[in-house]
Write an enzyme that holds these catalytic residues in place. Structure first.
Site, PDB file in Angstrom:
ATOM      1  N   GLU B 339      -3.564 -30.518  10.590  1.00  0.00           N
ATOM      2  CA  GLU B 339      -3.854 -31.318   9.205  1.00  0.00           C
ATOM      3  C   GLU B 339      -4.664 -32.652   9.440  1.00  0.00           C
ATOM      4  O   GLU B 339      -4.401 -33.626   9.219  1.00  0.00           O
ATOM      5  CB  GLU B 339      -2.383 -31.818   8.668  1.00  0.00           C
ATOM      6  N   HIS B 364       0.165 -26.368   7.159  1.00  0.00           N
ATOM      7  CA  HIS B 364      -1.080 -26.740   6.977  1.00  0.00           C
ATOM      8  C   HIS B 364      -2.438 -25.870   7.637  1.00  0.00           C
ATOM      9  O   HIS B 364      -3.144 -25.041   6.868  1.00  0.00           O
ATOM     10  CB  HIS B 364      -1.416 -28.219   7.084  1.00  0.00           C
TER      11      HIS B 364
HETATM   12 ZN   LIG Z   1       4.478 -31.197   5.621  1.00  0.00          ZN
END
Ligand SMILES: [Zn+2]
Ligand SMILES: [Zn+2]
Lengths: 490, 490
Positions: B339, B364
């Site tokens: 992320e 992510h």
């Molecule tokens: Zn999260």
């Protein structure tokens, strides 16, 4: 990779396997297999440290709009190294965005016989003429700039407003250009304004010479110019044809090489606007074939320009683009393709079609990571993507350049070159700004001197030069490179 | 592909080869091999037309910040179809961003014994207490909200300012959050504020029930919750331990299933903050092992949360994370990884390390397309990436969602599921907003009903349910899906 996978599935991370996988990933990257000399390694480490500082700093330029980032970039020691670095060739630059617009306003518009008129949409047109030019629709009466400057109180204000008409630069780009439509409108507008100045034959020559100078100053040694080859005019209104423009580029470039023997010259990619209709593009292709026949040394090939999203697709022009092969002639293509954020549209098919038409390189290829089959083809065919990050940002395809899709291509070692598209309109010059964005932003901490070296070599390897010319170019580049490394690795 | 390449190199684009290559590319996409029934094709065409209209319209929501896009999305007929669509499971949602914050302010803070204090940095804290609570450092004296509301002139203003403390929503997100640092600061702040309300044991139960209700209303049928499992408190200041929280989730979820038999339940991924030190994470892993032993039905696994860029890497915690394997125990991991926009940092290594620690899914995976080796591994290991586009946009990883890296993963058919991360903090609810961004923005014109179908099926296939449970879940989902298609394909 499968071998490692077996280890992975045990769920106990073996540090050796981990190191090998990281190495494998590093080796796939652009420049990942470049062997660096000891001096190069030193310089690479120096760059690495500078980059760490730059990332840790309060302002990280690649996240910012280039217009806001530029003063920070100019202060960056990495940028100053990149300026000095021999970058090889500029393979994707357009003809009328070669020279900083300051010169156009502060020098060219101060010449005698320079007329101006004002359009309703707050733009201007220029024209050199020995006598009062005929009025143009949608434009005020032509006024001599000399007369106008004598009348207005503040000449600096006037000149700045002229500069504003020739570039996209603005202090608040977010507010000025809220959408791609808006920024493209202004973008195309600036070209129309420029055209009046640079198609004046004497300026045309001088403009190009200065353009080469700006590239040379930025340690670029060769240019392939996307050129509209417009008709040019003289003071008395007489015109030169497209062949004159082509010939002039050749002559000016030869003169420049004579003056700067370590510059290699220019080749021309003839471009027409994709807003034309099929028969017009057919005519253009025929013209390109004829140019190639007459001036094979300088003529490199053919391309279509203008905004892809609002233009016609390559497939729409398939008949025109098949002409050379139908005639048994090889006309190299250098297509812009995939300069779009929209996926799955007809225009988004340009990438695949550019490859099907055997394109030599691809301009932008912004959408390529969304097209795995086209991506595999371009890699197998050795088709380099011409990455122009600042252009893509200013034209609102992407904001934070760390998200530029070239990061994907770089991580896979896809054939790539770096270029600047329309530096003057973006307020840039040479290739160093784009190299900065690629090296610091797109590549992040993963890119190193090997990346830069491969990118510079790529620019010659993927040029349209002959194998023999390439060899000579690479030898000359290597000499410059070695000097650069020695001078900067301490 | 090599076969086609031979044709390509002739330079004459054969329309059949072109069609095959386009087909090949389409078939690789997420949902590209899903066979659609006649009714499904009808619905898919309807969606296609709606999408064309949406792209041609004056406002294209996926280009805009979600806070500005939301009203446009709400008016979109595609969104309304997506709301009705059975979306399967929500696999990446955090415990304290489940319920629209309006309810917390307009209902929970109106309950008796709700105290508030004000911090110096213009935030607030809440606490339920039978008697005047002890003062907290850095916070004003505790005041009963009841008393405060009686005093202030405008209760609506007060409530709105409380709402503002619980969410990131603001009319001008660009100005309010100029950097990732700023938006993360406020983001973590909102959780601290929320915590005082939702760790009050009675609210804790009710909050979760309402959270399930919001998902159920959005046609989500199963939840895997990333949960901090904090200690909770009663009016008299007495505390419940983490096991109580886990048990409570199980009980409330069972109650919810009893009330809504077509909801399948909840499993919990125990999470701790990556700001902890190694021995604290070790303790947490041990706690997770013990929870799994005691409550195997509800306990799914373990994860670390908090901003990766400023937190510790998975490799830093390698000893702690190796504990289960060292003990001969299987503790499934569901790591947040990648992320980040920064490439080549230590944290950027989390993706590979998550895979080396045999993670079940990846939260992510924003940086995955920059890591071709990790990407190959995750594909081979069948590790799905949990895509949360609105979260990534609000937390400033990407602005125009058409540039979201999931577009690359979708084009390659990488295992993917769609989730909402922290819907309440972003002003969203359920999964439909994120599905909208994925379907209209990230997928563009290339995504169709097959894409949606595969994404919904993926959410069950890549869940932590047992094979038998998955089969049952898929059968139930298929019934809902068929009904949805029949009702909307006219
Ligand atoms: Zn999260
Ligand atoms: Zn271009």
């Amino acid at each position: 990779l499968l071998l490692y996978w077996a280890h992975v599935c045990l769920g106990v991370p073996d540090p050796h396997v981990r190191a090998r996988l990281m190495q494998e990933e590093a080796s796939r990257r652009t420049g990942g297999r470049v062997l660096l000399t000891e001096s190069e390694q030193k310089l690479s480490e120096r760059l690495h440290k500078l980059k760490e500082q730059e990332i840790a700093g309060p302002q990280f330029p690649p996240m910012m709009h280039f217009f806001e980032a530029q003063p920070f970039i100019q202060r960056s020691p990495i940028f100053s190294l990149l300026q000095r670095m021999p970058k090889g060739a500029a393979l994707h630059v357009h003809d009328f965005s070669l020279v900083s617009v300051d010169w156009l306003v502060k020098n060219v518009t101060y010449r005698p016989y320079c007329y101006i008129c004002f359009t309703k949409d707050q733009s201007v047109r220029f024209l050199f003429s020995a006598q009062q030019p005929l009025p143009r629709p949608q434009c005020s009466t032509w006024t001599l700039l000399e007369t106008l400057r004598a009348k207005v109180g503040n000449v600096t204000d006037l000149d700045n407003s002229l500069i504003g008409n020739l570039t996209l630069f603005t202090a608040d780009p977010g507010a000025a250009y809220p959408s791609q439509d808006m920024v493209w409108k202004k973008f195309e507008q600036t070209f129309i304004v420029t055209l009046g100045l640079v198609t004046y034959a004497p300026v045309f020559k001088e403009y190009f010479y200065r353009g080469l100078q700006e590239l040379y100053m930025d340690n670029v040694m060769y240019l392939e110019l996307r050129a509209l080859l417009p008709k040019t005019y003289e003071l008395d209104g007489s015109m030169h044809d497209r062949f004159w423009s082509l010939r002039t580029y050749q002559e000016v470039s030869r003169q420049f090489v004579a003056d700067h023997p370590d510059f290699l010259g220019t080749r021309i990619i003839f471009t027409v606007h994709r807003g034309l209709n099929d028969s017009q593009v057919k005519e253009a292709v025929k013209m390109a074939i004829s140019m190639q026949k007459t001036y094979p040394e300088v003529m490199a090939g053919f391309d279509l320009v203008g905004r892809e999203d609002s233009g016609r697709s390559l497939w729409y022009f398939r008949e025109a683009l098949s002409l050379p092969v139908d005639l048994g002639i090889t006309l190299p293509y250098f297509f812009h393709a995939g300069e779009t954020d929209l996926q799955g549209t007809e225009v988004d098919g340009n990438l695949l079609d550019a490859l099907l038409f055997n394109t030599s390189r691809i301009g932008h290829g912004f959408a390529l990571p969304h097209h795995p089959v086209a991506k595999e083809l371009s890699r197998k065919m050795g088709v380099a993507i011409e990455i122009c990050p600042i252009s893509n940002q200013v034209l609102k395809l992407v904001s934070d350049l760390r998200n530029h899709p070239a990061a994907v291509l770089m991580s896979e070692g896809h054939p790539l070159v770096i270029s600047s598209d329309d530096p003057a309109v973006f307020g840039a010059t040479g290739l160093s700004y784009d190299f900065y964005e690629v090296f610091v932003g797109i590549g992040g901490m993963s890119s190193n001197l090997g990346t830069l070296k491969e990118l510079a070599i790529n620019s010659l390897r993927y040029s349209s030069l002959s194998p023999q010319q390439k060899e000579e170019a690479l030898a000359l580049w290597q000499k410059k490179w070695d000097k650069f490394v020695v001078e900067n690795s301490q």
